[in-house]
Design a protein around this motif. Structure first.
Motif, mmCIF file in Angstrom:
data_model
loop_
_atom_site.group_PDB
_atom_site.id
_atom_site.type_symbol
_atom_site.label_atom_id
_atom_site.label_comp_id
_atom_site.label_asym_id
_atom_site.label_seq_id
_atom_site.Cartn_x
_atom_site.Cartn_y
_atom_site.Cartn_z
ATOM 1 N N ALA A 1 104.253 49.731 53.898
ATOM 2 C CA ALA A 1 103.737 48.191 53.725
ATOM 3 C C ALA A 1 103.368 48.147 52.063
ATOM 4 C CB ALA A 1 102.558 48.745 54.534
ATOM 5 N N MET A 2 103.618 49.580 51.516
ATOM 6 C CA MET A 2 103.646 49.059 49.983
ATOM 7 C C MET A 2 104.829 48.539 49.672
ATOM 8 S SD MET A 2 100.087 50.642 49.566
ATOM 9 C CE MET A 2 99.863 48.925 50.941
ATOM 10 N N ASP A 3 105.722 49.593 49.747
ATOM 11 C CA ASP A 3 107.343 49.398 49.363
ATOM 12 C C ASP A 3 107.364 47.905 49.657
ATOM 13 O OD1 ASP A 3 107.179 51.449 48.430
ATOM 14 O OD2 ASP A 3 108.375 52.303 50.580
ATOM 15 N N SER A 4 106.742 46.933 50.668
ATOM 16 C CA SER A 4 107.271 46.217 51.233
ATOM 17 C C SER A 4 106.254 44.632 50.216
ATOM 18 C CB SER A 4 107.562 45.309 52.586
ATOM 19 O OG SER A 4 106.366 45.872 52.669
ATOM 20 N N ASN A 5 105.565 45.291 49.691
ATOM 21 C CA ASN A 5 103.947 44.531 49.170
ATOM 22 C C ASN A 5 103.781 43.611 49.982
ATOM 23 O OD1 ASN A 5 104.571 45.554 46.414
ATOM 24 N ND2 ASN A 5 106.543 44.195 45.568
ATOM 25 N N CYS A 6 103.318 43.913 50.892
ATOM 26 C CA CYS A 6 103.087 43.324 52.167
ATOM 27 C C CYS A 6 101.326 42.298 51.847
ATOM 28 C CB CYS A 6 101.818 43.926 53.441
ATOM 29 S SG CYS A 6 104.226 44.551 54.442
ATOM 30 N N ASN A 7 100.929 40.541 51.841
ATOM 31 C CA ASN A 7 100.198 40.624 51.513
ATOM 32 C C ASN A 7 99.585 40.070 52.725
ATOM 33 O OD1 ASN A 7 98.103 39.264 49.497
ATOM 34 N ND2 ASN A 7 99.622 37.315 49.590
ATOM 35 N N ILE A 8 98.228 40.860 52.437
ATOM 36 C CA ILE A 8 97.714 40.287 54.022
ATOM 37 C C ILE A 8 97.635 40.572 55.251
ATOM 38 C CG2 ILE A 8 95.866 38.480 54.924
ATOM 39 C CD1 ILE A 8 94.740 39.322 52.304
ATOM 40 N N ASN A 9 98.945 39.168 55.741
ATOM 41 C CA ASN A 9 100.354 39.776 57.020
ATOM 42 C C ASN A 9 100.670 41.085 56.838
ATOM 43 O OD1 ASN A 9 97.965 37.939 58.666
ATOM 44 N ND2 ASN A 9 99.595 36.301 57.242
ATOM 45 N N CYS A 10 101.293 42.016 57.590
ATOM 46 C CA CYS A 10 102.023 42.540 57.613
ATOM 47 C C CYS A 10 103.333 42.773 58.465
ATOM 48 C CB CYS A 10 101.784 43.607 56.953
ATOM 49 S SG CYS A 10 103.074 45.208 56.281
ATOM 50 N N PRO A 11 104.651 42.467 58.140
ATOM 51 C CA PRO A 11 105.141 42.510 59.498
ATOM 52 C C PRO A 11 105.146 43.997 59.949
ATOM 53 C CG PRO A 11 106.064 40.683 58.094
ATOM 54 C CD PRO A 11 105.252 40.629 57.381
ATOM 55 N N GLU A 12 105.531 44.419 58.700
ATOM 56 C CA GLU A 12 106.165 46.199 58.647
ATOM 57 C C GLU A 12 105.274 46.896 59.618
ATOM 58 O OE1 GLU A 12 108.257 44.067 55.824
ATOM 59 O OE2 GLU A 12 106.212 44.129 55.878
ATOM 60 N N LEU A 13 104.277 46.226 59.729
ATOM 61 C CA LEU A 13 103.042 46.989 60.619
ATOM 62 C C LEU A 13 102.591 46.301 62.521
ATOM 63 C CD1 LEU A 13 100.187 47.383 57.700
ATOM 64 C CD2 LEU A 13 102.083 49.573 58.365
ATOM 65 N N LYS A 14 102.444 47.309 62.611
ATOM 66 C CA LYS A 14 101.610 46.984 63.661
ATOM 67 C C LYS A 14 100.230 46.857 63.261
ATOM 68 C CE LYS A 14 104.579 49.763 66.426
ATOM 69 N NZ LYS A 14 105.109 50.782 67.993
ATOM 70 N N THR A 15 99.513 44.835 64.337
ATOM 71 C CA THR A 15 98.575 44.733 64.175
ATOM 72 C C THR A 15 98.269 44.568 65.870
ATOM 73 O OG1 THR A 15 99.454 42.384 64.397
ATOM 74 C CG2 THR A 15 99.266 43.440 62.379
ATOM 75 N N GLN A 16 97.004 45.273 65.894
ATOM 76 C CA GLN A 16 96.323 44.357 66.780
ATOM 77 C C GLN A 16 94.531 43.736 67.032
ATOM 78 O OE1 GLN A 16 94.153 48.406 68.546
ATOM 79 N NE2 GLN A 16 92.835 48.373 67.321
ATOM 80 N N SER A 17 94.011 42.528 67.794
ATOM 81 C CA SER A 17 92.885 41.445 67.605
ATOM 82 C C SER A 17 91.850 42.531 67.327
ATOM 83 C CB SER A 17 93.630 40.818 68.928
ATOM 84 O OG SER A 17 92.621 41.928 69.878
ATOM 85 N N ILE A 18 91.249 41.868 66.904
ATOM 86 C CA ILE A 18 89.214 41.757 65.950
ATOM 87 C C ILE A 18 89.262 42.395 67.368
ATOM 88 C CG2 ILE A 18 87.218 41.633 65.813
ATOM 89 C CD1 ILE A 18 88.873 40.298 63.659
ATOM 90 N N ALA A 19 89.465 42.050 68.820
ATOM 91 C CA ALA A 19 88.692 41.848 69.917
ATOM 92 C C ALA A 19 89.292 43.559 70.330
ATOM 93 C CB ALA A 19 88.459 40.477 71.035
ATOM 94 N N THR A 20 90.215 44.139 70.541
ATOM 95 C CA THR A 20 90.621 44.948 70.405
ATOM 96 C C THR A 20 90.482 46.499 70.212
ATOM 97 O OG1 THR A 20 92.422 44.193 71.314
ATOM 98 C CG2 THR A 20 92.400 46.085 70.950
ATOM 99 N N GLY A 21 89.628 45.540 68.985
ATOM 100 C CA GLY A 21 89.643 46.634 67.827
ATOM 101 C C GLY A 21 87.483 46.835 68.298
ATOM 102 N N ASN A 22 87.030 46.021 68.555
ATOM 103 C CA ASN A 22 86.105 46.228 68.584
ATOM 104 C C ASN A 22 85.632 47.330 70.196
ATOM 105 O OD1 ASN A 22 84.894 44.191 66.344
ATOM 106 N ND2 ASN A 22 84.447 42.755 68.111
ATOM 107 N N LYS A 23 86.566 46.912 70.767
ATOM 108 C CA LYS A 23 86.055 48.178 72.290
ATOM 109 C C LYS A 23 86.555 49.650 71.608
ATOM 110 C CE LYS A 23 88.048 44.489 75.242
ATOM 111 N NZ LYS A 23 89.498 43.256 75.945
ATOM 112 N N CYS A 24 87.261 50.121 70.818
ATOM 113 C CA CYS A 24 87.879 51.732 70.410
ATOM 114 C C CYS A 24 85.914 51.128 69.282
ATOM 115 C CB CYS A 24 89.217 51.335 69.168
ATOM 116 S SG CYS A 24 88.852 53.131 69.107
ATOM 117 N N ALA A 25 85.244 52.824 70.021
ATOM 118 C CA ALA A 25 83.735 53.291 69.825
ATOM 119 C C ALA A 25 83.674 54.467 70.445
ATOM 120 C CB ALA A 25 82.543 52.459 71.121
ATOM 121 N N GLN A 26 83.022 55.263 70.082
ATOM 122 C CA GLN A 26 82.975 56.536 70.069
ATOM 123 C C GLN A 26 80.901 57.178 69.696
ATOM 124 O OE1 GLN A 26 83.076 59.987 66.739
ATOM 125 N NE2 GLN A 26 85.685 59.536 67.708
#
Length: 333
Positions: A286-311
């Motif tokens: 991501a750093m080498d490709s100078n990703c700007n906010i959206n980054c095709p080189e990285l896998k993403t998930q929705s904020i809703a999915t992230g919200n489900k991860c808890a401890q």
């Protein structure tokens, strides 16, 4: 001298060529700290933690969090790092305490509290940055500091009194002294130069340094002792202090009513912790490709999915409601 943080997309300075800006929802709020108090069943003060669910009292630096975590609260799905800060409390006139809730940043309104995280690869020119390595960890700030002179040892740990959710000016080293209409944003920027050898140090700081002159944002050079340029890691945490803006609730001596979970009522003890946990070489790509906010080189998930991860809390204690003392019995000093 203070330096303005990065803002929402509409406010980004023309010199910024690329950056990762993403949401990480809250993983857990509790008294654990695997850096300062490794292996201890509870740390002295409460933290807000985001990122991968491998967070624990003991985190072996030879094992990447990405090898143990089963989910992450961050929208970049390959980021199992852990990021944490202290927690803010309101102190009432009768001496009781109430935890200040954490709210979402602009553009991440469906996130569950948490933080906004930035990794900036390039701001001026074409200098390449080296992504953090497996086992890397660091701390910035010192919770024992109570003076402006001490706080200035860390160049960019500040507060923004939000007039609205887009406010990105008027940073201070101490807590705002007036009620903030949209809350208080805590800004935590880490040093950007590495010695190139040590993934950690006894104080979790000596292996990193600030530029020898200027700032990362201005393209400042790294000192000879720490020649490797790192990405600018930056947290924004917004505490919703609006429920306590009624001036009749504030101290009659003109002071402000907020206190960090480690007992600091000045704000000069602002600090943040980081344990690297990106999967493989995802961050370097991501750093080498100078990703700007959206980054095709990285896998993403929705904020809703992230919200489900808890401890679940490992240190079981009441952190809500009105408390007669700060968790852990921390004194206000």
């Amino acid at each position: 001298m203070l330096w303005a943080p990065y803002a929402s997309l509409a406010l980004l300075a023309p010199s910024i060529h690329a950056l990762l800006r993403f949401s990480c929802s809250q993983l857990v709020i509790e008294r654990l700290d695997p850096l300062v108090n490794p292996g201890e069943k509870q740390s002295p003060h409460v933290h807000q933690i985001i990122g991968g669910n491998a967070f624990n009292a003991s985190m072996d630096p030879t094992i990447s969090p990405s090898d143990e975590a089963t989910c992450t609260t961050c929208t970049f799905a390959e980021d199992f790092s852990n990021y944490w800060t202290a927690v803010l409390f309101y102190r009432a006139k009768n001496g009781t305490f109430k935890r200040v809730p954490i709210k979402q940043n602009v553009g991440f309104e469906s996130a569950s509290g948490g933080m906004t995280v930035y990794y900036t690869p390039i701001l001026q020119g074409k200098a390449k940055v080296t992504a953090f390595k497996k086992g890397f960890r660091m701390i910035v700030g010192n919770p024992s500091y109570r003076t402006e002179a001490e706080a200035k040892k860390f160049r960019q740990l500040t507060y923004t009194c939000l007039q609205n959710m887009n406010t990105r000016t008027g940073e201070t080293l101490d807590f705002p002294k007036k009620a903030c209409p949209a809350g208080i944003m805590v800004n935590v920027r880490f040093p950007t130069c590495w010695d190139g050898v040590n993934l950690d140090s006894p104080d979790h700081m000596a292996h990193v340094a600030y530029p020898s002159s200027g700032t990362f944002e201005s393209g400042g050079p790294c000192p000879a002792s720490h020649p490797v340029k790192l990405p600018q890691l930056f947290y924004e945490v917004i505490f919703d202090t609006t429920k306590f803006n009624d001036k009749s609730l504030w101290p009659t001596d003109g002071s402000q009513p907020f206190v960090w979970s480690f007992g600091d009522q000045t704000g000069y003890g602002n600090h943040g912790d980081y344990v690297f946990g990106w999967k493989g070489d995802a961050l370097q790509k991501a750093m080498d490709s100078n990703c700007n906010i959206n980054c095709p080189e990285l896998k993403t998930q929705s904020i809703a999915t992230g919200n489900k991860c808890a401890q679940a809390q490992k240190v079981k204690e009441n952190l809500d409601g009105w408390l007669t003392e700060l968790p852990g019995g921390m004194p206000v000093v």
